[in-house]
Design a protein around this motif. Structure first.
Motif, PDB file in Angstrom:
ATOM      1  N   LEU A 194      53.515 -16.707  17.682  1.00 47.47           N
ATOM      2  CA  LEU A 194      54.537 -17.743  18.174  1.00 47.47           C
ATOM      3  C   LEU A 194      55.296 -16.635  19.584  1.00 47.47           C
ATOM      4  O   LEU A 194      55.476 -15.483  19.432  1.00 47.47           O
ATOM      5  N   VAL A 195      55.249 -16.691  20.902  1.00 45.63           N
ATOM      6  CA  VAL A 195      55.997 -16.870  21.957  1.00 45.63           C
ATOM      7  C   VAL A 195      57.001 -17.222  22.407  1.00 45.63           C
ATOM      8  O   VAL A 195      56.699 -18.778  22.546  1.00 45.63           O
ATOM      9  N   GLN A 196      57.949 -16.958  22.832  1.00 48.21           N
ATOM     10  CA  GLN A 196      59.382 -18.014  22.875  1.00 48.21           C
ATOM     11  C   GLN A 196      59.174 -18.118  24.415  1.00 48.21           C
ATOM     12  O   GLN A 196      59.511 -17.404  24.974  1.00 48.21           O
ATOM     13  N   TYR A 214      62.597 -20.262  16.350  1.00 45.51           N
ATOM     14  CA  TYR A 214      61.683 -18.892  17.015  1.00 45.51           C
ATOM     15  C   TYR A 214      62.653 -17.804  16.193  1.00 45.51           C
ATOM     16  O   TYR A 214      62.020 -16.504  15.674  1.00 45.51           O
ATOM     17  N   LEU A 217      61.859 -17.561  12.190  1.00 45.19           N
ATOM     18  CA  LEU A 217      59.935 -17.721  12.161  1.00 45.19           C
ATOM     19  C   LEU A 217      60.461 -16.081  12.085  1.00 45.19           C
ATOM     20  O   LEU A 217      59.001 -14.961  11.843  1.00 45.19           O
ATOM     21  N   GLY A 218      60.955 -15.741  13.518  1.00 46.29           N
ATOM     22  CA  GLY A 218      60.411 -14.265  13.797  1.00 46.29           C
ATOM     23  C   GLY A 218      61.135 -13.074  12.943  1.00 46.29           C
ATOM     24  O   GLY A 218      60.462 -11.952  13.059  1.00 46.29           O
ATOM     25  N   CYS A 223      55.701 -14.171   7.426  1.00 46.21           N
ATOM     26  CA  CYS A 223      55.191 -15.729   9.005  1.00 46.21           C
ATOM     27  C   CYS A 223      55.000 -14.867   9.823  1.00 46.21           C
ATOM     28  O   CYS A 223      53.326 -15.116  10.213  1.00 46.21           O
ATOM     29  N   ILE A 224      55.166 -13.987  10.079  1.00 46.51           N
ATOM     30  CA  ILE A 224      54.741 -12.675  11.481  1.00 46.51           C
ATOM     31  C   ILE A 224      55.347 -10.847  10.968  1.00 46.51           C
ATOM     32  O   ILE A 224      56.270 -10.545  10.621  1.00 46.51           O
ATOM     33  N   ARG A 228      59.152  -9.862  14.407  1.00 46.56           N
ATOM     34  CA  ARG A 228      59.853 -10.463  15.134  1.00 46.56           C
ATOM     35  C   ARG A 228      58.940 -11.554  16.316  1.00 46.56           C
ATOM     36  O   ARG A 228      57.511 -11.054  16.390  1.00 46.56           O
ATOM     37  N   HIS A 229      59.789 -12.687  17.079  1.00 53.49           N
ATOM     38  CA  HIS A 229      58.616 -13.577  17.511  1.00 53.49           C
ATOM     39  C   HIS A 229      58.046 -13.031  18.780  1.00 53.49           C
ATOM     40  O   HIS A 229      58.810 -11.259  19.606  1.00 53.49           O
ATOM     41  N   ASP A 259      49.127 -11.880  17.773  1.00 53.07           N
ATOM     42  CA  ASP A 259      50.171 -12.354  17.418  1.00 53.07           C
ATOM     43  C   ASP A 259      51.149 -12.050  16.307  1.00 53.07           C
ATOM     44  O   ASP A 259      52.153 -12.618  15.213  1.00 53.07           O
ATOM     45  N   SER A 262      50.539 -12.594  12.603  1.00 52.30           N
ATOM     46  CA  SER A 262      50.801 -14.071  11.622  1.00 52.30           C
ATOM     47  C   SER A 262      48.848 -14.333  10.574  1.00 52.30           C
ATOM     48  O   SER A 262      49.886 -14.558   9.687  1.00 52.30           O
TER      49      SER A 262
END
Length: 278
Positions: A194-196, A214, A217-218, A223-224, A228-229, A259, A262
């Motif tokens: 997950l990247v913004q 973001y 989840l971050g 999740c991560i 952080r995302h 990731d 993740s």
């Protein structure tokens, strides 16, 4: 000397996100860069950021084209060779998810969504690589493909065509890596989590909604795990590492997951199993 001095790079999808960050990092480290995207206004923003970072205009080739078209691919390659005389690094970054206008997700999506997704995420990568191949063989260059953790093995049922396209890129990376290694050209890929970036807006999500996703989840370590995302620079630094022959010479045909952990997390691990056993 900087690590990319006298190197020439094409970075597709460099009008924003990971591609823009990659262009800036490579150029600041000495590379001459061809930046490209369909949106001329956003591409100009990338150019201005490069200039603002102290990059000479002579080291920037800005080409607003559609990389899914043969004419766009030819213009990208030909203008690079014409301006810089060679090509050392190809970063196949352009790609996105395609939303079904009806709001449908999963296997019920219209087959046209599959066609559009694979046209950009797979076919354009193959065609541009074919056209860049002779120049990269001549320079003993590098190819870095940008895939996704969506390639698996975890399921992504809402966006099957996107995840399928990224699985195809991973296999494409492995397949051509063996062929091109014989020509002293290295091929690898990076699989972001997950990247913004602007991908969610491109799929029709309002900025406020994508920012909320973001953030949610971050901030959830189930999740991560890292907490952080990701940001575009996180992935761009890995792309630069893979494009740096001295630093990553012995890495060939690999997909590096970036990731935040993740893909290491299983749903059962988000629950406190110790408490259940008391």
């Amino acid at each position: 000397m900087s690590r990319f001095t006298n190197k020439v790079a094409i970075i597709t999808g460099s009008s924003n996100g990971i591609g823009r960050a990659t262009a800036i990092i490579l150029a600041k480290d000495g590379a001459k860069v061809t930046i490209t995207g369909r949106n001329a206004e956003r591409l100009e923003e990338t150019k201005q950021e490069l200039l603002g970072a102290g990059i000479s205009a002579d080291n920037i080739n800005s080409v607003a084209v559609d990389v899914t078209t043969s004419a766009g691919q030819d213009q990208l390659i030909n203008s690079t060779i014409q301006k810089f005389g060679k090509l050392d690094i190809l970063v196949n970054n352009a790609g996105t998810g395609v939303a079904d206008p009806s709001g449908t997700t999963g296997i019920s999506q219209n087959i046209s969504i599959y066609d559009k997704t694979f046209e950009l995420n797979v076919r354009s990568v193959i065609e541009l690589t074919q056209k860049a191949k002779p120049h990269l063989i001549e320079s003993k260059g590098e190819i870095v493909n940008v895939s996704s953790i969506g390639s698996g093995p975890q399921s992504h049922p809402d966006l099957p065509f996107y995840s399928m396209s990224k699985a195809a890129i991973d296999q494409f990376t492995r397949n051509i890596a063996i062929e091109l290694a014989k020509k002293d050209v290295r091929v690898n890929s990076v699989n972001p989590g997950l990247v913004q970036t602007g991908i969610m807006q491109a799929m029709g999500a309002p900025t406020q909604i994508s920012d909320k996703l973001y953030e949610y989840l971050g901030s959830n370590r189930d999740c991560i795990p890292i907490g952080r995302h990701g940001y575009p620079e996180d992935i761009a630094n890995i792309i630069a590492f893979l494009a740096d022959r001295e630093a990553s010479f012995y890495i060939v045909g690999q997909t590096i997951k970036a990731d935040g952990g993740s893909t290491l997390v299983m749903a059962m691990n988000t629950h406190n199993l110790t408490d259940l056993l008391k």
